[in-house]
Design an enzyme around this catalytic site. Structure first.
Site, mmCIF file in Angstrom:
data_model
loop_
_atom_site.group_PDB
_atom_site.id
_atom_site.type_symbol
_atom_site.label_atom_id
_atom_site.label_comp_id
_atom_site.label_asym_id
_atom_site.label_seq_id
_atom_site.Cartn_x
_atom_site.Cartn_y
_atom_site.Cartn_z
ATOM 1 N N GLU A 115 -10.714 -18.082 12.066
ATOM 2 C CA GLU A 115 -11.035 -16.924 12.904
ATOM 3 C C GLU A 115 -9.739 -16.291 13.379
ATOM 4 O OE1 GLU A 115 -13.748 -18.307 15.926
ATOM 5 O OE2 GLU A 115 -15.309 -18.693 14.470
ATOM 6 N N HIS A 243 -15.572 -9.186 22.743
ATOM 7 C CA HIS A 243 -15.640 -9.575 21.329
ATOM 8 C C HIS A 243 -15.670 -8.287 20.512
ATOM 9 C CE1 HIS A 243 -16.746 -11.415 17.586
ATOM 10 N NE2 HIS A 243 -16.631 -12.604 18.121
ATOM 11 N N ARG A 291 -8.225 -11.371 19.199
ATOM 12 C CA ARG A 291 -9.327 -10.512 19.638
ATOM 13 C C ARG A 291 -8.926 -9.321 20.483
ATOM 14 N NH1 ARG A 291 -13.899 -14.784 21.015
ATOM 15 N NH2 ARG A 291 -14.100 -15.316 18.837
ATOM 16 N N HIS A 352 -17.554 -10.638 26.400
ATOM 17 C CA HIS A 352 -17.888 -11.869 25.692
ATOM 18 C C HIS A 352 -17.513 -13.132 26.460
ATOM 19 C CE1 HIS A 352 -18.536 -14.466 22.253
ATOM 20 N NE2 HIS A 352 -17.268 -14.857 22.233
ATOM 21 N N ARG A 387 -8.149 -15.805 25.246
ATOM 22 C CA ARG A 387 -8.584 -17.058 24.614
ATOM 23 C C ARG A 387 -8.546 -16.960 23.092
ATOM 24 N NH1 ARG A 387 -13.875 -18.919 22.735
ATOM 25 N NH2 ARG A 387 -14.527 -16.785 23.120
#
Ligand code: FAD
Ligand code: SIN
Length: 532
Positions: A115, A243, A291, A352, A387
């Site tokens: 990811e 997100h 992200r 998110h 994160r």
């Protein structure tokens, strides 16, 4: 009611903690409160998976640590990052022992995904419903433990501290102690007083503060708000992770369906309205940049082209592989008339994850004695300003374990406080019209999305604060005169959380990680956490 260990929340953090304590202390009573059903949690919706250094030939702790630090943009606590990455592998093995199944390759090795922000393939997953599988395994194991009781439909209202015994408690009070909680039993609609020796907040995130979020309706930041009211320390609330790819559905407010980042990990490409694969203009890591970068790039493309979404193109991907890895997403898209083999998926960013929260130390202790916090409601220092994907399930397990170790080491020194007054209900009446609550909630969600979203400015933050002040005043008046209900308490908690996000954002005079303020586009030389 009295219980030795009171666990508020039945997601991965609360369940892991309860299970460990129950195994170690079979003679002690553990009670889990959850405000709806036992599995309605953020955990249940986790898709991509859990990050861990499983493939020790190609991957290493050092690489995972470095990726986490890079994503955190200078604000991670390095010691905590090392703890989580290194201890995380044991926690993953434990949940596998408790029955969680992760996908494997035909040769029997774990099938590891990738990811955004990860330099290696290290995401264990169960199809695209990893959280549901982990929650299942935990709940099934817990049901075999006679000393754990799960009480569903029990809404925790407030932590009990010296304040309820008539003492003045302020942020400056040393040794604030937690003696238990007041909770509204949603079946009897009675407010109960529960005394506990040790309490842990595992209440999850606060995505519902925004108009669209990947979070379910339970994610209203109750634990953070309760702890703040009890004068506990709250940290880094400005870092709300959006997100990049929630399914866009015109007019939908509330929970949006997530299209996991693992789809981009397997080759999905973001395109704008003209079909351009725009991420290469923003970052050399393209669609797999961290992200914050991808969400900001999408936001900027949407603003530039005047559209409400961009597209995620999966048409070129191996269809059989897609179906095998992402059956849930495939079905969901199909149910909305999108065949991913021939059509692109409309996606837009949605709130998110809350990187900040209740400040804890490396043993999950909060600033309030006998009160622990773990999971998304806690700020451990792992995530810093952003994160890294799939690090939260890992963090929740590691800190649930650490909270367990510390609480069983101290429980025998704690006694029940006793002489705690009942909750006061005098002077309150049944609510006359729910519209006062629902309309305020809409206003809150709109103002947070419009003024405190992916891109912020000083003026927007100031406007948000003004409007929050008004909502706060109106809601406090309602709260004082009305019988408590989960809707009213959640609204009150979300206004507190909104205030904490805006106040922290106003204190941060720089742009770092998830907090981007066009009035302070650069990074400050002073690297600091904002603690309220
Ligand atoms: P939760 O699982 O949210 O549980 C919170 C619990 O607290 C619930 O039982 C709730 O009822 C209870 N509660 C809250 N307030 C009260 C109250 N007042 N009274 C009583 N009970 C209360 N992370 C990853 O690492 N990998 C992923 O792939 C991933 N995918 C995600 C996908 C989605 C769609 C979402 C929303 C999140 C995802 N995350 C992922 C993040 C991760 O799922 C969460 O951070 C994590 O599950 C939080 O676990 P938790 O135990 O802290 O809280
Ligand atoms: C996702 O599957 O994209 C979400 C992963 C995460 O939030 O960690």
């Amino acid at each position: 009611m009295e219980t030795d260990f009171l666990v508020i929340g039945s997601g991965i953090a609360g369940l892991t903690y309860a299970l460990k304590v129950a195994q170690d202390c079979p003679d002690k009573k553990i009670t889990i409160f959850t405000k709806t059903t036992s599995d309605e949690t953020n955990t249940k919706y986790a898709q991509g998976g859990v990050a861990g250094v499983i493939d020790q030939e190609n991957d290493s702790f050092e690489k995972h640590i470095e990726d986490t630090l890079v994503a955190g943009d200078g604000l991670c606590n390095k010691k905590v990052v090392e703890i989580v990455v290194k201890e995380g592998v044991d926690r993953i093995n434990e949940i596998i022992e408790w029955g969680a199944r992760f996908d494997k390759e035909p040769d029997g090795d774990y099938a590891l995904g990738k990811e955004g922000g990860h330099s290696e393939f290290r995401i264990l997953h169960h199809k695209d419903v990893t959280g549901r599988e982990m929650e299942r395994a935990l709940l099934e194991t817990i049901r075999k433990k006679p000393n754990i009781e799960i009480i569903t439909h029990c809404f925790v209202l407030d932590l009990i501290t010296q304040h309820h015994l008539g003492y003045l408690v302020t942020k400056a009070t040393p040794d604030i102690e937690c003696y238990g909680v007041y909770a509204l039993n949603l079946r009897s609609m009675k407010i109960e007083k529960i005394q506990s020796k040790i309490t842990i907040l595992a209440t999850g995130g606060n995505g519902q503060v925004y108009r669209t979020t990947t979070n379910p309706y339970i994610a209203t930041g109750d634990g953070v708000a309760m702890c703040y009211r009890a004068k506990g320390r709250i940290e880094n609330m400005e870092f709300i992770q959006f997100h990049p790819t929630a399914l866009y559905e015109a007019g939908v407010r509330g929970q949006a369906f997530l299209i996991t980042e693992a789809v981009r990990g397997d080759g999905g490409i973001l395109r704008n309205n003209s079909g351009e694969a725009f991420m290469e203009r923003y970052d050399s890591r393209k669609d797999l940049a961290p992200r914050d970068i991808v969400a900001r790039a999408i936001d900027s493309e949407m603003k530039r082209t005047g559209t409400e979404h961009v597209w995620l193109d999966c048409r070129h991907m191996d269809h059989e592989k897609f179906l095998h890895h992402f059956p849930n997403i495939y079905e969901k898209c199909l149910s909305k008339g999108i065949d991913i083999t021939t059509s692109m998926i409309p996606v837009a960013p949605a709130a998110h994850y809350s990187c900040g929260g209740i400040k804890t130390d490396e043993w999950a202790r909060t600033s309030i004695r006998n009160l622990f916090a773990a999971g998304e409601c806690a700020s451990t220092g792992l995530h810093g300003a952003n994160r890294l994907a799939s690090n939260s399930l890992l963090e929740a397990m590691v800190f649930a374990h650490r909270a367990y170790q510390e609480s069983v080491a101290t429980i025998n020194q704690v006694t029940f406080r006793g002489a705690i007054p009942d909750w006061r209900v005098e002077g309150t009446a049944a609510p006359k019209e729910m519209i006062l609550i629902t309309q305020s909630l809409k206003e809150l969600q709109l103002l947070m999305s419009d003024y405190v979203g992916i891109v912020r400015t000083n003026v927007r933050l100031a406007r948000a604060m003004k409007r929050l002040d008004l909502l706060h005043e109106e809601t406090e008046n309602l709260y004082k005169s009305t019988e408590v209900s989960p809707q009213l308490c959640e609204l009150r908690n979300m206004i507190t959380v909104g205030y904490l996000i805006v106040k922290s954002a106003q204190f941060r005079h720089e742009s770092r990680g998830l907090h981007y303020n066009t009035d302070y586009p650069g990074k400050s030389n002073i690297v600091q956490n904002i603690v309220l």
